[in-house]
Design a protein around this motif. Structure first.
Motif, PDB file in Angstrom:
ATOM      1  N   THR A 214      -7.878  -3.806  -4.294  1.00  0.00           N
ATOM      2  CA  THR A 214      -9.309  -4.849  -4.280  1.00  0.00           C
ATOM      3  C   THR A 214      -9.960  -4.502  -3.356  1.00  0.00           C
ATOM      4  O   THR A 214     -11.208  -4.437  -2.759  1.00  0.00           O
ATOM      5  N   GLY A 215      -9.308  -3.415  -2.160  1.00  0.00           N
ATOM      6  CA  GLY A 215     -10.635  -2.969  -0.798  1.00  0.00           C
ATOM      7  C   GLY A 215     -10.529  -4.083  -0.124  1.00  0.00           C
ATOM      8  O   GLY A 215     -11.175  -3.643   1.197  1.00  0.00           O
TER       9      GLY A 215
ATOM     10  N   ASN B 278       1.005  -1.502  -0.253  1.00  0.00           N
ATOM     11  CA  ASN B 278      -0.008   0.465   0.580  1.00  0.00           C
ATOM     12  C   ASN B 278       0.974   1.212  -0.238  1.00  0.00           C
ATOM     13  O   ASN B 278       0.661   1.813  -0.634  1.00  0.00           O
TER      14      ASN B 278
ATOM     15  N   ARG C 264     -13.322   1.290  -0.738  1.00  0.00           N
ATOM     16  CA  ARG C 264     -11.586   2.125  -1.611  1.00  0.00           C
ATOM     17  C   ARG C 264     -11.534   3.665  -1.094  1.00  0.00           C
ATOM     18  O   ARG C 264     -12.557   4.088  -1.781  1.00  0.00           O
ATOM     19  N   GLY C 265     -10.657   3.970  -0.936  1.00  0.00           N
ATOM     20  CA  GLY C 265     -10.257   5.508  -1.392  1.00  0.00           C
ATOM     21  C   GLY C 265      -9.856   5.768  -2.328  1.00  0.00           C
ATOM     22  O   GLY C 265      -9.886   5.435  -3.640  1.00  0.00           O
TER      23      GLY C 265
ATOM     24  N   TYR D 128      -0.009   3.666  -3.198  1.00  0.00           N
ATOM     25  CA  TYR D 128      -0.272   5.147  -2.720  1.00  0.00           C
ATOM     26  C   TYR D 128       1.093   6.022  -2.212  1.00  0.00           C
ATOM     27  O   TYR D 128      -0.024   7.300  -2.239  1.00  0.00           O
TER      28      TYR D 128
ATOM     29  N   LEU E 229      -6.633  -3.842   3.487  1.00  0.00           N
ATOM     30  CA  LEU E 229      -6.621  -3.757   5.266  1.00  0.00           C
ATOM     31  C   LEU E 229      -7.488  -4.006   5.791  1.00  0.00           C
ATOM     32  O   LEU E 229      -7.531  -4.756   7.534  1.00  0.00           O
TER      33      LEU E 229
HETATM   34  P1  ADP Z   1      -6.562  -1.058  -1.703  1.00  0.00           P
HETATM   35  O1  ADP Z   1      -7.535  -2.206  -2.567  1.00  0.00           O
HETATM   36  O2  ADP Z   1      -7.648  -0.098  -1.994  1.00  0.00           O
HETATM   37  O3  ADP Z   1      -5.617  -1.412  -1.239  1.00  0.00           O
HETATM   38  P2  ADP Z   1      -6.893  -1.971   1.080  1.00  0.00           P
HETATM   39  O4  ADP Z   1      -8.122  -2.021   1.866  1.00  0.00           O
HETATM   40  O5  ADP Z   1      -5.361  -1.817   0.946  1.00  0.00           O
HETATM   41  O6  ADP Z   1      -7.659  -1.929  -0.435  1.00  0.00           O
HETATM   42  O7  ADP Z   1      -6.666   0.227   1.608  1.00  0.00           O
HETATM   43  C1  ADP Z   1      -7.948   0.650   1.521  1.00  0.00           C
HETATM   44  C2  ADP Z   1      -8.077   2.294   0.951  1.00  0.00           C
HETATM   45  O8  ADP Z   1      -7.092   2.840   1.954  1.00  0.00           O
HETATM   46  C3  ADP Z   1      -7.398   2.500   0.134  1.00  0.00           C
HETATM   47  O9  ADP Z   1      -8.033   2.550  -1.219  1.00  0.00           O
HETATM   48  C4  ADP Z   1      -6.492   4.050   0.318  1.00  0.00           C
HETATM   49  O10 ADP Z   1      -7.506   4.483  -0.508  1.00  0.00           O
HETATM   50  C5  ADP Z   1      -5.920   3.999   1.271  1.00  0.00           C
HETATM   51  N1  ADP Z   1      -5.145   4.066   1.979  1.00  0.00           N
HETATM   52  C6  ADP Z   1      -4.451   2.144   1.989  1.00  0.00           C
HETATM   53  N2  ADP Z   1      -2.967   2.664   2.432  1.00  0.00           N
HETATM   54  C7  ADP Z   1      -3.046   4.122   1.858  1.00  0.00           C
HETATM   55  C8  ADP Z   1      -1.436   4.800   2.176  1.00  0.00           C
HETATM   56  N3  ADP Z   1      -0.007   4.077   3.206  1.00  0.00           N
HETATM   57  N4  ADP Z   1      -1.767   6.059   1.518  1.00  0.00           N
HETATM   58  C9  ADP Z   1      -2.177   6.564   1.702  1.00  0.00           C
HETATM   59  N5  ADP Z   1      -3.940   5.707   1.195  1.00  0.00           N
HETATM   60  C10 ADP Z   1      -3.815   4.860   1.387  1.00  0.00           C
END
Ligand code: ADP
Length: 491
Positions: free
Chosen positions: A435-436, A373, A422-423, A377, A439
């Motif tokens: 994939t959302g 991540n 997902r952000g 990101y 985390l």
């Molecule tokens: P994804 O598959 O979308 O990465 P995650 O569950 O890993 O799903 O993360 C969920 C959301 O959290 C991401 O869509 C992102 O918006 C935010 N996110 C996760 N890690 C980070 C990071 N290191 N910096 C910024 N945003 C993050």
């Protein structure tokens, strides 16, 4: 107005607890019956006591008449022959006199003088005395005078008052007894219902449908109610168990399916990567692009399936084998593994010993996800910092992954751990990669180790920071715990 008042008090009565209503009804009925009975008996007894008293007076007067004679003599006072009135009357607290028909008093008991009134046959009350007057007949059977016999009715009144006190006391006592008896009876009758209520409350609080209702003692309506409720609980419990079993089966199916999918996926990915390498050697071509895209999709699919597997296992409550391990070693290994993906980014690892008990593969997967991540990101020149540490004071170990990327908005910080949330951020750099579930998986792994995970903002790097906290392994190194309950499979 009146009917309204009646209906409002009726409503108030109906709101009372059943035991009070039962008691009130039985006590008022008892009171009414005792009251009617007491009044009738009291009246009859009073009448009887008065009649007896009057008859007694009359008898005394008659006896006196029988022993009294008035002899009229011309030109002189009439002569009275009668017993000594003082002797006759005084022992009874009574008084008596003999009067001539014209009202002239011929003889009178001493001491008690009062206003007798004009004599006429019968029984009359004069003041506090009751007077019986009987005629004295002369030789020609004509009335020549009267004997009057009087006695205070104080004693009789006292007796009657006592009688009424007794009757009223009886009525009140009987009603009080009815209240106590009614309450005791109603309490007894309500006891099984109170027990039912408390058990039902307990079931609501604990959600434990396997609890049994208290068995009924009598064969009454309450017993029927208890039995019906018990049957309902048993049916609910059965359907809950069925539903639970079906859900468990489904979770296990998802876990098994994800597990099975991993092998073919790994093989597809390996082949595609081989193919990609070959096309890369041939230079830029459309085929190369297609293969690259397929590799990316397969990687994403691998991640998705891995996350699904972890989540399904955690949902199914499957426990994974654990061993003594050092989070620092996992951090180092993962950092080494991810190094090829860093590009221009700089990964700084500060791994201090962090002893804990856990599942190596799962923890590795969680750390890998956080690093992944942080890379996905953050901009290409970002800095990433991974740190492990132990805190002996709180008995915990921590792992922290921070980056200099855009960070996570405060409002999103709790939400990012939810499934399929997902952000923004990743979309710009890598639109199809997320994939959302990443985390959510990290959270499931951390929680299965009795730890916590939090999304924060990094003071040092300015981007996102994920802090994982686990219980520290106690100083005496415990043995590996290979015991694997059914359902546990090595990764
Ligand atoms: P994804 O598959 O979308 O990465 P995650 O569950 O890993 O799903 O993360 C969920 C959301 O959290 C991401 O869509 C992102 O918006 C935010 N996110 C996760 N890690 C980070 C990071 N290191 N910096 C910024 N945003 C993050």
């Amino acid at each position: 107005m009146v009917p309204a008042a009646i209906s409002s008090s009726k409503r108030r009565f109906q709101r009372l607890p059943v035991r009070w209503r039962l008691t009130a009804v039985s006590a008022s009925l008892t009171f009414a019956i005792l009251l009617i009975f007491g009044m009738v008996v009291g009246q009859l007894a009073t009448q009887r006591i008065r009649d007896d008293f009057n008859r007694d007076l009359e008898n005394s007067a008659s006896r006196l008449v029988a022993r009294t004679r008035i002899v009229e003599r011309p030109f002189s006072e009439p002569q009275v022959f009668s017993p000594d009135l003082a002797d006759v009357s005084l022992p009874n607290g009574a008084t008596a006199r003999v009067v001539r028909i014209d009202g002239q008093v011929l003889d009178e008991a001493p001491e008690r003088h009062f206003h007798w009134g004009a004599p006429s046959s019968g029984v009359f009350s004069i003041g506090s005395l009751t007077v019986a007057t009987q005629p004295i007949l002369g030789p020609d059977s004509s009335v020549v005078g009267y004997v009057q016999y009087a006695r205070s009715d104080e004693r009789v009144s006292e007796t009657i008052t006592k009688l009424w006190i007794l009757i009223i006391g009886g009525i009140l006592g009987g009603t009080a007894l009815a209240i106590l008896g009614g309450l005791a009876l109603a309490n007894r009758a309500m006891r099984p219902i109170a027990a039912l209520t408390s058990t039902a409350r307990e079931i609501t609080a604990t959600r434990d449908l396997s609890q049994r209702l208290p068995p009924p003692v009598a064969e009454d309506e309450v017993a029927e109610l208890t039995q019906t409720l018990q049957e309902m609980l048993t049916a609910l419990e059965a359907s809950q168990a069925e539903r639970e079993a079906a859900m468990q089966k489904q979770r296990e199916f998802v876990a098994d399916a994800s597990h099975e999918l991993r092998t073919p996926l790994t093989s597809i990915l390996a082949n595609l990567e081989l193919l990609e390498a070959q096309f890369a050697n041939l230079g830029e071509s459309e085929e190369h692009e297609i293969v690259t895209s397929a590799v990316r999709s397969s990687k994403r699919m691998s991640r998705l399936v891995a996350a699904l597997l972890v989540l399904a296992r955690s949902d199914a409550g499957q426990r994974r084998p654990t061993a003594d391990l050092d989070l620092a070693a996992i951090a180092d290994n993962t950092a080494r593994e991810i190094a090829p993906n860093l590009g221009q980014r700089k990964l700084d690892v500060r791994s201090d010993a962090a002893p804990m008990i856990g599942n190596q593969d799962d923890l590795h997967r969680a750390v890998l996800n956080l690093l992944d991540n942080a890379i996905r990101y953050s901009p290409p020149d970002a800095r990433i910092l991974m740190r492990t540490a132990r805190d002996d004071k709180s008995g915990s170990v921590t792992l922290e992954v921070a980056d200099s990327g855009p960070g996570i908005p405060v409002a999103m910080r709790a939400k990012v751990f939810e499934r399929f949330v997902r952000g923004v951020g990743g979309s710009d750099t890598n639109p199809t990669d997320g994939t959302g579930l990443g985390l959510a998986m990290v959270q499931a792994i951390v929680e299965s180790h009795g730890g916590t995970v939090a999304a924060e903002s990094s003071k040092e790097l300015g981007g996102a920071k994920f802090l994982l906290t686990f219980p520290q392994r106690k100083a005496a190194p415990s043995k590996a715990q290979p015991e694997a309950p059914s359902g546990i499979e090595p990764a």
